[in-house]
Design a protein around this motif. Structure first.
Motif, PDB file in Angstrom:
ATOM      1  N   ASN A   1       0.857  -1.185   0.000  1.00  0.00           N
ATOM      2  CA  ASN A   1       0.000   0.000   0.000  1.00  0.00           C
ATOM      3  C   ASN A   1       0.890   1.231   0.000  1.00  0.00           C
ATOM      4  O   ASN A   1       1.601   1.487   0.970  1.00  0.00           O
ATOM      5  CB  ASN A   1      -0.939  -0.004   1.208  1.00  0.00           C
ATOM      6  CG  ASN A   1      -1.828   1.219   1.243  1.00  0.00           C
ATOM      7  OD1 ASN A   1      -1.696   2.040   2.132  1.00  0.00           O
ATOM      8  ND2 ASN A   1      -2.720   1.355   0.286  1.00  0.00           N
TER       9      ASN A   1
ATOM     10  N   GLN B   1       1.356   5.512  -1.431  1.00  0.00           N
ATOM     11  CA  GLN B   1       0.657   6.726  -1.827  1.00  0.00           C
ATOM     12  C   GLN B   1       0.576   6.809  -3.355  1.00  0.00           C
ATOM     13  O   GLN B   1      -0.454   7.142  -3.911  1.00  0.00           O
ATOM     14  CB  GLN B   1       1.378   7.953  -1.272  1.00  0.00           C
ATOM     15  CG  GLN B   1       0.735   9.268  -1.639  1.00  0.00           C
ATOM     16  CD  GLN B   1       1.459  10.446  -1.019  1.00  0.00           C
ATOM     17  OE1 GLN B   1       2.500  10.324  -0.406  1.00  0.00           O
ATOM     18  NE2 GLN B   1       0.884  11.614  -1.189  1.00  0.00           N
TER      19      GLN B   1
ATOM     20  N   GLN C   1      -4.954  -0.204  -3.029  1.00  0.00           N
ATOM     21  CA  GLN C   1      -4.872   1.243  -3.195  1.00  0.00           C
ATOM     22  C   GLN C   1      -5.454   2.008  -2.014  1.00  0.00           C
ATOM     23  O   GLN C   1      -4.922   3.034  -1.619  1.00  0.00           O
ATOM     24  CB  GLN C   1      -5.583   1.668  -4.469  1.00  0.00           C
ATOM     25  CG  GLN C   1      -4.900   1.207  -5.720  1.00  0.00           C
ATOM     26  CD  GLN C   1      -5.638   1.667  -6.965  1.00  0.00           C
ATOM     27  OE1 GLN C   1      -6.713   2.243  -6.913  1.00  0.00           O
ATOM     28  NE2 GLN C   1      -5.032   1.406  -8.100  1.00  0.00           N
ATOM     29  N   ASP C   2      -6.530   1.527  -1.455  1.00  0.00           N
ATOM     30  CA  ASP C   2      -7.245   2.237  -0.393  1.00  0.00           C
ATOM     31  C   ASP C   2      -6.719   1.800   0.976  1.00  0.00           C
ATOM     32  O   ASP C   2      -6.885   0.633   1.363  1.00  0.00           O
ATOM     33  CB  ASP C   2      -8.735   1.938  -0.501  1.00  0.00           C
ATOM     34  CG  ASP C   2      -9.581   2.754   0.462  1.00  0.00           C
ATOM     35  OD1 ASP C   2      -9.037   3.381   1.395  1.00  0.00           O
ATOM     36  OD2 ASP C   2     -10.816   2.761   0.268  1.00  0.00           O
TER      37      ASP C   2
ATOM     38  N   ARG D   1      -7.905   2.114   3.779  1.00  0.00           N
ATOM     39  CA  ARG D   1      -8.975   1.580   4.628  1.00  0.00           C
ATOM     40  C   ARG D   1      -9.230   0.104   4.372  1.00  0.00           C
ATOM     41  O   ARG D   1      -9.867  -0.568   5.188  1.00  0.00           O
ATOM     42  CB  ARG D   1     -10.268   2.374   4.405  1.00  0.00           C
ATOM     43  CG  ARG D   1     -10.143   3.839   4.839  1.00  0.00           C
ATOM     44  CD  ARG D   1     -11.328   4.623   4.417  1.00  0.00           C
ATOM     45  NE  ARG D   1     -11.351   4.631   2.945  1.00  0.00           N
ATOM     46  CZ  ARG D   1     -12.168   5.364   2.209  1.00  0.00           C
ATOM     47  NH1 ARG D   1     -13.058   6.139   2.791  1.00  0.00           N
ATOM     48  NH2 ARG D   1     -12.109   5.323   0.900  1.00  0.00           N
ATOM     49  N   GLU D   2      -8.732  -0.425   3.267  1.00  0.00           N
ATOM     50  CA  GLU D   2      -8.931  -1.825   2.907  1.00  0.00           C
ATOM     51  C   GLU D   2      -7.746  -2.721   3.262  1.00  0.00           C
ATOM     52  O   GLU D   2      -7.810  -3.932   3.082  1.00  0.00           O
ATOM     53  CB  GLU D   2      -9.208  -1.932   1.405  1.00  0.00           C
ATOM     54  CG  GLU D   2     -10.555  -1.385   1.003  1.00  0.00           C
ATOM     55  CD  GLU D   2     -11.692  -2.201   1.588  1.00  0.00           C
ATOM     56  OE1 GLU D   2     -11.635  -3.448   1.510  1.00  0.00           O
ATOM     57  OE2 GLU D   2     -12.624  -1.602   2.146  1.00  0.00           O
TER      58      GLU D   2
ATOM     59  N   TRP E   1      -1.397   8.609   4.991  1.00  0.00           N
ATOM     60  CA  TRP E   1      -0.136   7.870   5.036  1.00  0.00           C
ATOM     61  C   TRP E   1       0.746   8.303   6.201  1.00  0.00           C
ATOM     62  O   TRP E   1       1.921   7.986   6.239  1.00  0.00           O
ATOM     63  CB  TRP E   1       0.602   8.014   3.700  1.00  0.00           C
ATOM     64  CG  TRP E   1      -0.200   7.454   2.581  1.00  0.00           C
ATOM     65  CD1 TRP E   1      -0.276   6.136   2.224  1.00  0.00           C
ATOM     66  CD2 TRP E   1      -1.069   8.145   1.706  1.00  0.00           C
ATOM     67  NE1 TRP E   1      -1.141   5.976   1.172  1.00  0.00           N
ATOM     68  CE2 TRP E   1      -1.644   7.202   0.830  1.00  0.00           C
ATOM     69  CE3 TRP E   1      -1.439   9.489   1.570  1.00  0.00           C
ATOM     70  CZ2 TRP E   1      -2.552   7.551  -0.158  1.00  0.00           C
ATOM     71  CZ3 TRP E   1      -2.345   9.843   0.580  1.00  0.00           C
ATOM     72  CH2 TRP E   1      -2.888   8.875  -0.264  1.00  0.00           C
TER      73      TRP E   1
END
Length: 126
Positions: A7, A9, A33-34, A36-37, A60
């Motif tokens: 993950n 930025q 990408q997210d 939160r995931e 980040w």
């Protein structure tokens, strides 16, 4: 084969890391990408390692990354947490990340200036 979640930025940077890991070692890499995931994907994919970028910007920030780390560790205690930071552009953040390693909050950190081959070798030793 190690399962690694990445993950970052910058999506282009995460794809480059994915390609380097796949080409240089025995890795199954998933780019999320997210932020939160991330914790959910680590659990779903039974990740062996999580590689996250730390910057001076939300989402980040180190504090936010450590929250993700906490959620991952609850679900997957054996998952190794590795943080990547740009030690040139983010000197203060780099010091904080280094301190997180000293404090045992993360398993490893990597500077963005590190070569791709060193990144692969380091991830392979986790």
């Amino acid at each position: 084969m190690q399962r690694v979640i990445v993950n970052m930025q910058n999506f282009v940077f995460s794809e480059a890391i994915e390609r380097s890991l796949r080409a240089g070692g025995d890795f199954a890499v998933s780019v999320v990408q997210d932020p939160r995931e991330v914790a959910r994907q680590c659990s779903l994919l039974a990740a062996d390692a999580l590689l996250m970028e730390v910057t001076g910007f939300t989402p980040w920030l180190l504090a936010e990354r450590l929250k993700i780390r906490g959620a991952v560790r609850k679900q997957s205690p054996a998952c190794k947490i590795v943080l990547l930071v740009d030690e040139n552009a983010e000197q203060q953040v780099a010091e904080q990340v280094k301190q997180a390693k000293r404090d045992g909050l993360i398993d490893q950190f990597i500077y963005a200036s590190t070569s791709a081959s060193f990144l692969v070798a380091l991830m392979d030793t986790l």
